[in-house]
Design a protein around this motif. Structure first.
Motif, short mmCIF file in Angstrom:
data_model
loop_
_atom_site.label_atom_id
_atom_site.label_comp_id
_atom_site.label_asym_id
_atom_site.label_seq_id
_atom_site.Cartn_x
_atom_site.Cartn_y
_atom_site.Cartn_z
N ARG A 1 -10.83 -16.61 9.75
CA ARG A 1 -12.08 -16.50 10.21
C ARG A 1 -11.82 -15.08 11.30
NH1 ARG A 1 -13.60 -17.45 14.99
NH2 ARG A 1 -11.80 -19.04 15.28
N ASN A 2 -10.95 -15.21 12.19
CA ASN A 2 -10.91 -14.11 13.09
C ASN A 2 -9.42 -13.96 13.48
OD1 ASN A 2 -11.66 -12.65 15.29
ND2 ASN A 2 -11.64 -14.01 16.97
N ALA A 3 -8.95 -12.58 13.10
CA ALA A 3 -7.44 -12.65 13.44
C ALA A 3 -7.26 -11.25 14.22
CB ALA A 3 -6.94 -12.04 12.02
N PHE A 4 -6.19 -11.26 14.74
CA PHE A 4 -5.45 -10.16 15.55
C PHE A 4 -4.24 -9.47 15.17
CE2 PHE A 4 -3.79 -9.25 20.32
CZ PHE A 4 -4.53 -8.17 20.22
N GLU A 5 -4.17 -8.26 15.31
CA GLU A 5 -2.97 -7.60 14.90
C GLU A 5 -2.65 -6.65 16.24
OE1 GLU A 5 -0.51 -4.71 11.97
OE2 GLU A 5 -2.81 -4.75 11.76
N PRO A 6 -1.91 -7.12 17.05
CA PRO A 6 -1.38 -6.16 18.30
C PRO A 6 -0.10 -5.04 17.65
CG PRO A 6 -0.33 -8.19 18.58
CD PRO A 6 -1.18 -8.59 17.26
N GLY A 7 -0.20 -3.96 18.04
CA GLY A 7 0.88 -3.01 17.86
C GLY A 7 0.57 -2.70 16.17
N CYS A 8 -0.69 -2.26 15.83
CA CYS A 8 -1.01 -1.89 14.46
C CYS A 8 -0.55 -0.64 13.86
CB CYS A 8 -2.57 -2.12 14.16
SG CYS A 8 -3.52 -0.68 15.10
N ASP B 1 -3.56 -0.83 19.35
CA ASP B 1 -2.07 0.07 19.49
C ASP B 1 -2.20 0.80 20.68
OD1 ASP B 1 0.15 0.79 17.31
OD2 ASP B 1 0.12 1.94 19.08
N GLY B 2 -1.19 0.92 21.39
CA GLY B 2 -1.23 1.65 22.82
C GLY B 2 -1.14 3.37 22.60
N SER B 3 -1.03 3.62 21.39
CA SER B 3 -1.16 5.09 21.00
C SER B 3 -2.68 5.54 20.60
CB SER B 3 -0.05 5.39 20.07
OG SER B 3 -0.24 6.73 19.53
N ARG C 1 -5.24 -0.39 23.22
CA ARG C 1 -4.98 -1.47 24.16
C ARG C 1 -3.37 -1.25 24.53
NH1 ARG C 1 -8.30 -6.20 24.49
NH2 ARG C 1 -10.10 -6.12 23.61
N SER C 2 -3.02 -1.36 25.97
CA SER C 2 -1.92 -1.39 26.47
C SER C 2 -1.49 -2.74 26.78
CB SER C 2 -1.64 -0.62 27.67
OG SER C 2 -0.40 -0.60 28.44
N LEU C 3 -0.35 -3.55 25.93
CA LEU C 3 0.02 -4.77 26.09
C LEU C 3 1.44 -4.94 26.75
CD1 LEU C 3 -0.45 -5.66 22.26
CD2 LEU C 3 -1.81 -6.02 24.04
N PRO C 4 1.40 -5.91 27.61
CA PRO C 4 0.46 -7.26 27.44
C PRO C 4 -0.59 -7.27 28.35
CG PRO C 4 2.44 -7.78 28.65
CD PRO C 4 2.64 -6.31 28.20
N PRO D 1 12.43 -8.11 29.08
CA PRO D 1 12.38 -9.68 29.00
C PRO D 1 11.14 -10.26 29.68
CG PRO D 1 14.66 -9.02 29.58
CD PRO D 1 13.83 -7.81 29.33
N ALA D 2 10.74 -9.63 30.91
CA ALA D 2 9.40 -10.27 31.59
C ALA D 2 8.32 -10.04 30.81
CB ALA D 2 9.28 -9.70 32.97
N ALA D 3 8.22 -8.85 30.11
CA ALA D 3 6.81 -8.25 29.30
C ALA D 3 6.79 -9.13 28.19
CB ALA D 3 6.82 -6.96 28.94
N LEU D 4 8.04 -9.56 27.47
CA LEU D 4 8.27 -10.13 26.31
C LEU D 4 7.82 -11.70 26.47
CD1 LEU D 4 9.09 -10.67 23.39
CD2 LEU D 4 11.30 -10.85 24.15
#
Length: 201
Positions: A48-55, A75-77, A103-106, A129-132
């Motif tokens: 129904r509703n999907a998300f792909e970060p870092g595409c 994507d951040g670029s 978008r800049s993740l996280p 580590p912290a961002a992960l």
């Protein structure tokens, strides 16, 4: 290469500005095979509703769009986002049904949204580590009951890796409320699918 997130973002922008397919994801057999295995590993025929970060340049986005009523890719670029928009349009995805955003993740994770599919592919090992921990926690929280979280990452070492694939997937395996439904490991990549407990599966 030990880069902070702003430096890493500039690094990827430079790569995509120079070449909209810097890792040859369109035609390299490894990439095409990995994409096919990931798509075949999804537990449902449609989402129904999907998300792909870092595409990246949108090759996976174009494939996911065929299985999703709504897809948000990011994507951040800026150059990668432009390439991904071209790719999903070329694949025939209707405007509005598939959105590609910068978008800049996280930090810019879409916290208000609930997804029945989140695909984190070749992304999480770039985070310190912290961002992960933040990235995976946000991913877990945004998957609705009965939905799936998919992780797929290259196993071999490379210069700008911040975390090992094994560490990333082990951390994902500790997310509360999820059960692993599939694990595929070959000599090149590790793919795992986790389903959030509850809901209709």
């Amino acid at each position: 290469m030990n880069l902070d997130q702003p430096s890493r973002q500039r690094h990827f922008e430079a790569l995509y500005a120079a070449d909209d397919d810097p890792w040859h994801v369109r035609d390299k057999w490894y990439e095409r095979r990995k994409r096919a295995i990931l798509l075949a590993s999804l537990g449902k025929s449609r989402y129904r509703n999907a998300f792909e970060p870092g595409c990246g340049n949108g090759e996976m986005s174009a494939a996911l769009a065929q299985r999703c009523d709504q897809l948000l890719a990011c994507d951040g670029s800026a150059s990668a986002v432009a390439a991904a928009r071209r790719r999903v349009a070329q694949a025939g995805a209707e405007r509005g049904r598939v959105r590609v955003e910068r978008r800049s993740l996280p930090a810019d994770w879409p916290r208000a949204a609930a997804f029945d599919l989140v695909v984190v592919s070749e992304l999480a090992y770039y985070f310190e580590p912290a961002a992960l921990v933040s990235l995976l926690s946000l991913a877990g929280a945004s998957v609705e009951a009965g939905g799936e979280l998919v992780l797929c990452h290259y196993l071999h070492d490379f210069d700008d890796r911040a975390a090992s694939t094994e560490l990333v997937h082990a951390a994902a395996g500790r997310l509360p409320g999820f059960v692993r439904t599939l694990r595929h490991a070959d000599e090149d990549f590790l793919l795992e699918v986790f389903r959030k407990q509850g809901g209709n599966t």
